[in-house]
Design a protein around this motif. Structure first.
Motif, PDB file in Angstrom:
ATOM      1  N   GLN A  11       1.869  -3.932  19.633  1.00  0.00           N
ATOM      2  CA  GLN A  11       1.376  -5.019  20.128  1.00  0.00           C
ATOM      3  C   GLN A  11       0.633  -6.133  19.365  1.00  0.00           C
ATOM      4  O   GLN A  11       0.278  -5.662  18.316  1.00  0.00           O
ATOM      5  CB  GLN A  11       0.305  -4.490  21.243  1.00  0.00           C
ATOM      6  N   PHE A  12       0.289  -7.172  20.000  1.00  0.00           N
ATOM      7  CA  PHE A  12      -0.409  -8.234  19.450  1.00  0.00           C
ATOM      8  C   PHE A  12      -1.732  -7.983  18.565  1.00  0.00           C
ATOM      9  O   PHE A  12      -2.562  -7.195  19.377  1.00  0.00           O
ATOM     10  CB  PHE A  12      -0.624  -9.546  20.325  1.00  0.00           C
ATOM     11  N   GLN A  13      -2.116  -8.178  17.406  1.00  0.00           N
ATOM     12  CA  GLN A  13      -3.038  -7.705  16.815  1.00  0.00           C
ATOM     13  C   GLN A  13      -3.156  -6.375  16.470  1.00  0.00           C
ATOM     14  O   GLN A  13      -4.250  -5.976  15.831  1.00  0.00           O
ATOM     15  CB  GLN A  13      -4.489  -8.435  17.384  1.00  0.00           C
ATOM     16  N   GLU A  14      -2.053  -5.498  16.705  1.00  0.00           N
ATOM     17  CA  GLU A  14      -2.316  -4.246  16.306  1.00  0.00           C
ATOM     18  C   GLU A  14      -2.305  -4.259  14.816  1.00  0.00           C
ATOM     19  O   GLU A  14      -1.520  -4.846  14.051  1.00  0.00           O
ATOM     20  CB  GLU A  14      -1.276  -3.533  16.898  1.00  0.00           C
ATOM     21  N   ALA A  15      -2.921  -3.280  14.053  1.00  0.00           N
ATOM     22  CA  ALA A  15      -3.084  -3.287  12.625  1.00  0.00           C
ATOM     23  C   ALA A  15      -2.474  -2.124  12.034  1.00  0.00           C
ATOM     24  O   ALA A  15      -2.253  -0.809  12.657  1.00  0.00           O
ATOM     25  CB  ALA A  15      -4.640  -2.816  12.481  1.00  0.00           C
ATOM     26  N   PHE A  16      -1.799  -2.127  10.934  1.00  0.00           N
ATOM     27  CA  PHE A  16      -1.164  -1.121   9.888  1.00  0.00           C
ATOM     28  C   PHE A  16      -1.418  -1.389   8.646  1.00  0.00           C
ATOM     29  O   PHE A  16      -2.101  -2.479   8.232  1.00  0.00           O
ATOM     30  CB  PHE A  16       0.351  -1.384  10.315  1.00  0.00           C
ATOM     31  N   ASN A  17      -1.071  -0.250   7.926  1.00  0.00           N
ATOM     32  CA  ASN A  17      -0.956  -0.343   6.374  1.00  0.00           C
ATOM     33  C   ASN A  17       0.589  -0.578   6.155  1.00  0.00           C
ATOM     34  O   ASN A  17       1.297   0.130   6.802  1.00  0.00           O
ATOM     35  CB  ASN A  17      -1.368   0.813   5.656  1.00  0.00           C
ATOM     36  N   VAL A  18       0.946  -1.478   5.274  1.00  0.00           N
ATOM     37  CA  VAL A  18       2.181  -1.601   5.088  1.00  0.00           C
ATOM     38  C   VAL A  18       2.379  -1.825   3.576  1.00  0.00           C
ATOM     39  O   VAL A  18       1.512  -1.706   2.600  1.00  0.00           O
ATOM     40  CB  VAL A  18       2.749  -3.130   5.648  1.00  0.00           C
ATOM     41  N   TYR A  19       3.823  -1.583   2.980  1.00  0.00           N
ATOM     42  CA  TYR A  19       4.247  -1.678   1.836  1.00  0.00           C
ATOM     43  C   TYR A  19       5.446  -2.471   1.468  1.00  0.00           C
ATOM     44  O   TYR A  19       6.308  -2.579   2.461  1.00  0.00           O
ATOM     45  CB  TYR A  19       4.427  -0.086   1.060  1.00  0.00           C
ATOM     46  N   GLU A  20       5.686  -3.235   0.277  1.00  0.00           N
ATOM     47  CA  GLU A  20       6.842  -3.877   0.117  1.00  0.00           C
ATOM     48  C   GLU A  20       8.030  -2.827   0.069  1.00  0.00           C
ATOM     49  O   GLU A  20       7.896  -2.072  -0.454  1.00  0.00           O
ATOM     50  CB  GLU A  20       6.802  -4.774  -1.064  1.00  0.00           C
ATOM     51  N   THR A  21       9.210  -3.361   0.596  1.00  0.00           N
ATOM     52  CA  THR A  21      10.492  -2.627   0.339  1.00  0.00           C
ATOM     53  C   THR A  21      11.396  -3.249  -0.583  1.00  0.00           C
ATOM     54  O   THR A  21      11.105  -4.385  -1.010  1.00  0.00           O
ATOM     55  CB  THR A  21      11.109  -2.223   1.527  1.00  0.00           C
ATOM     56  N   ASP A  22      12.375  -2.742  -0.735  1.00  0.00           N
ATOM     57  CA  ASP A  22      13.433  -3.500  -1.679  1.00  0.00           C
ATOM     58  C   ASP A  22      14.518  -4.287  -1.041  1.00  0.00           C
ATOM     59  O   ASP A  22      15.272  -4.999  -1.414  1.00  0.00           O
ATOM     60  CB  ASP A  22      14.294  -2.476  -2.678  1.00  0.00           C
ATOM     61  N   LYS A  23      14.083  -4.469   0.374  1.00  0.00           N
ATOM     62  CA  LYS A  23      14.859  -5.087   1.121  1.00  0.00           C
ATOM     63  C   LYS A  23      13.915  -6.583   1.539  1.00  0.00           C
ATOM     64  O   LYS A  23      12.911  -6.397   1.863  1.00  0.00           O
ATOM     65  CB  LYS A  23      15.107  -4.760   2.661  1.00  0.00           C
ATOM     66  N   PRO A  24      14.594  -7.748   1.293  1.00  0.00           N
ATOM     67  CA  PRO A  24      13.664  -9.171   1.339  1.00  0.00           C
ATOM     68  C   PRO A  24      13.127  -9.290   2.773  1.00  0.00           C
ATOM     69  O   PRO A  24      13.970  -8.778   3.738  1.00  0.00           O
ATOM     70  CB  PRO A  24      14.833 -10.165   0.850  1.00  0.00           C
ATOM     71  N   ASN A  25      11.987  -9.677   2.979  1.00  0.00           N
ATOM     72  CA  ASN A  25      11.610  -9.934   4.187  1.00  0.00           C
ATOM     73  C   ASN A  25      11.311  -8.374   5.346  1.00  0.00           C
ATOM     74  O   ASN A  25      11.111  -8.594   6.311  1.00  0.00           O
ATOM     75  CB  ASN A  25      12.083 -11.064   4.911  1.00  0.00           C
ATOM     76  N   TRP A  26      11.295  -7.508   4.450  1.00  0.00           N
ATOM     77  CA  TRP A  26      11.076  -6.080   5.163  1.00  0.00           C
ATOM     78  C   TRP A  26       9.814  -5.355   4.739  1.00  0.00           C
ATOM     79  O   TRP A  26       9.844  -5.338   3.326  1.00  0.00           O
ATOM     80  CB  TRP A  26      12.355  -5.287   5.374  1.00  0.00           C
ATOM     81  N   TYR A  27       8.998  -4.873   5.432  1.00  0.00           N
ATOM     82  CA  TYR A  27       7.954  -4.110   5.210  1.00  0.00           C
ATOM     83  C   TYR A  27       7.905  -2.707   5.758  1.00  0.00           C
ATOM     84  O   TYR A  27       8.530  -2.704   6.830  1.00  0.00           O
ATOM     85  CB  TYR A  27       6.531  -4.838   5.348  1.00  0.00           C
ATOM     86  N   GLY A  28       7.576  -1.624   5.056  1.00  0.00           N
ATOM     87  CA  GLY A  28       7.542  -0.143   5.388  1.00  0.00           C
ATOM     88  C   GLY A  28       6.037  -0.006   5.992  1.00  0.00           C
ATOM     89  O   GLY A  28       4.970  -0.567   5.497  1.00  0.00           O
ATOM     90  N   ILE A  29       6.092   1.023   7.034  1.00  0.00           N
ATOM     91  CA  ILE A  29       4.695   1.410   7.414  1.00  0.00           C
ATOM     92  C   ILE A  29       4.813   2.758   7.326  1.00  0.00           C
ATOM     93  O   ILE A  29       5.563   3.529   7.974  1.00  0.00           O
ATOM     94  CB  ILE A  29       4.777   1.123   9.272  1.00  0.00           C
ATOM     95  N   PRO A  30       3.918   3.430   6.542  1.00  0.00           N
ATOM     96  CA  PRO A  30       3.946   4.585   6.151  1.00  0.00           C
ATOM     97  C   PRO A  30       3.508   5.702   7.254  1.00  0.00           C
ATOM     98  O   PRO A  30       2.633   5.241   7.984  1.00  0.00           O
ATOM     99  CB  PRO A  30       2.646   4.635   5.112  1.00  0.00           C
ATOM    100  N   ASP A  31       4.288   6.809   7.501  1.00  0.00           N
ATOM    101  CA  ASP A  31       4.357   7.833   8.313  1.00  0.00           C
ATOM    102  C   ASP A  31       3.971   7.230   9.797  1.00  0.00           C
ATOM    103  O   ASP A  31       2.461   7.368  10.273  1.00  0.00           O
ATOM    104  CB  ASP A  31       2.857   8.538   8.062  1.00  0.00           C
ATOM    105  N   LEU A  32       4.727   6.404  10.509  1.00  0.00           N
ATOM    106  CA  LEU A  32       4.281   5.711  11.649  1.00  0.00           C
ATOM    107  C   LEU A  32       3.810   6.505  12.504  1.00  0.00           C
ATOM    108  O   LEU A  32       2.857   6.204  13.259  1.00  0.00           O
ATOM    109  CB  LEU A  32       5.646   4.800  11.863  1.00  0.00           C
TER     110      LEU A  32
END
Length: 436
Positions: free
Chosen positions: A238-259
């Motif tokens: 949802q809009f304004q939902e918060a996460f921690n993210v990390y950079e991946t080896d794929k351009p313009n994609w971010y990972g969300i640990p243990d979703l």
């Protein structure tokens, strides 16, 4: 209230025990640097108690005498009287307005009002505007309305008004103005108000190698089980939902640990999120509390020297308007302030008593916004808009500190107010702090 403010409060009471007392003014009082001075240090609202630590002799401009109310600040004692009521923090309204996640900002379709909300109060008052096709009538008092008396006044349309209470009566719910007059809520559109709150980094620290992120897709953002959208999404954030993210080896994609808490990471495209990470510290701040605003990401961070304390989303200037960049300072803070457009402005507006306003440049301020909830997206006429919970938190932590009982406080020669850096690209910016 911070320990710093309480310490000052007790110091003033003990500084001159024979003359320290509480007073109340029948009209708004200006606080000056010294008797007869025109250097304004702040303002005290009417009918609110304040501390006088010492009574000084009168002058030609104030024969009734002056009261010292703050270290280096005095107020004329005309139109004031002693009171036994100690100053207190401004009380929050017990009524909680509707949540904008459940209602659209549609002036012809007011949201349903309920007194069965269990959220902790977070606003000093509510704001509303006359609904489409309604008249905005006013009655002298709650009693006059309940008796069925005729209304005495009407308010103007196309502007936002402040109401200090929401009252249930036998004839229905009414809104109360600061002067005690009331109006039926059926004639008004009460603004839903965002309860969004940023991230306290002492409570929720960001793990090493990760960044704070928020969703900015209003129609929900798809999250996948791999850094590709070849498969169906496993979750819509949802809009304004918060996460921690990390950079991946794929351009313009971010990972969300243990979703989901099962060890499986999620993946989201960069275009759906705002990111925050620490930036270079400006030389002007030393070890003081200061603010960093990053316009491209629509984020704000509160720091103590080099240590980030709090991060959140803001709304700066929308297309066609400008938020200035540079190194500024908070030279004035007010618990509420009227905000309006200049004559012949591109978009005319008037907002009555917007809560928690902190000016950093003439006609530019950090302040709460009740008329939208789009934090994370550019939406303002140039100011920095914040959710009420966020701005109240920042207001309390930054300089100059507002003494108890005051309405407005201004910086002085020894304290130019907390630094605020507003940047778009480079962190090397001109110093635009206003001198006293």
């Amino acid at each position: 209230m911070s320990l710093h403010v309480n310490t000052l409060f007790l110091f003033f009471l003990n500084a001159s025990a024979q003359e320290s007392h509480f007073r109340e003014a029948s009209r708004t009082k200006r606080v000056y640097a010294r008797p007869g001075s025109k250097a304004l240090k702040g303002m005290i609202p009417s009918h609110r108690s304040f501390v006088v630590t010492e009574v000084l002799d009168g002058t030609s401009s104030c024969p009734q005498g002056w009261g010292r109310v703050h270290e280096g600040g005095v107020v004329c004692l005309s139109n004031t009287k002693k009171t036994k009521e100690a100053p207190s923090d401004k009380e929050m309204l017990s009524f909680v307005p509707p949540d904008p996640l459940e209602y659209d900002y549609d002036f012809s379709n007011p949201p349903e009002i309920s007194f069965d909300m269990y959220t902790e109060p977070f606003l000093p008052h509510v704001n509303a505007r006359i609904s489409v096709g309604k008249r905005g009538r006013l009655w002298e008092s709650v009693e006059a309305y309940e008796r069925g008396d005729r209304p005495n006044w009407r308010l103007k349309e196309q502007r936002e008004y402040r109401f200090v209470d929401v009252i249930e009566t036998d004839r229905g719910i009414v809104l109360e103005r600061p002067n005690g007059k009331v109006t039926p809520i059926s004639e008004w559109y009460m603004y839903p108000v965002s309860q969004f709150f940023g991230r306290d980094l002492d409570v929720e620290p960001i793990p090493k190698g990760e960044q704070a992120a928020w969703i900015i897709e209003k129609d929900d953002a798809p999250i996948f089980v791999s850094a590709t959208n070849a498969e169906a999404p496993v979750y819509f954030a949802q809009f304004q939902e918060a996460f921690n993210v990390y950079e991946t080896d794929k351009p313009n994609w971010y990972g969300i640990p243990d979703l989901f808490g099962t060890g499986q990471d999620g993946y989201i495209q960069r275009k759906h999120i705002r990111l925050w990470k620490p930036a270079e510290i400006p030389v002007e701040v030393d070890d003081n509390v200061w603010i960093d605003v990053h316009l491209p990401e629509q984020t704000l961070a509160l720091y103590q020297g080099e240590r980030p304390l709090f991060v959140t989303l803001i709304s700066s200037a929308k297309p066609g308007f400008v938020t200035p960049t540079g190194v500024f300072s908070l030279y004035s803070k007010a618990t509420s302030w009227d905000l309006g457009s200049l004559p012949n402005a591109q978009e005319a507006y008037f907002m009555e008593h917007v809560p928690w306003v902190m000016h950093f440049f003439p006609r530019y301020a950090l302040h709460s916004a009740f008329w939208h909830a789009d934090f994370g997206l550019p939406s303002s006429h140039g100011c920095i808009n914040m959710s009420p919970r966020d701005i109240a938190y920042i207001f309390e932590k930054t300089q100059p500190i507002l003494p108890k009982g005051w309405w407005v406080v201004r910086h002085d020669d020894d304290d130019l107010g907390s630094v605020i850096r507003i940047r778009s690209g480079s962190t090397k910016l001109p110093d635009k702090r206003l001198k006293k």
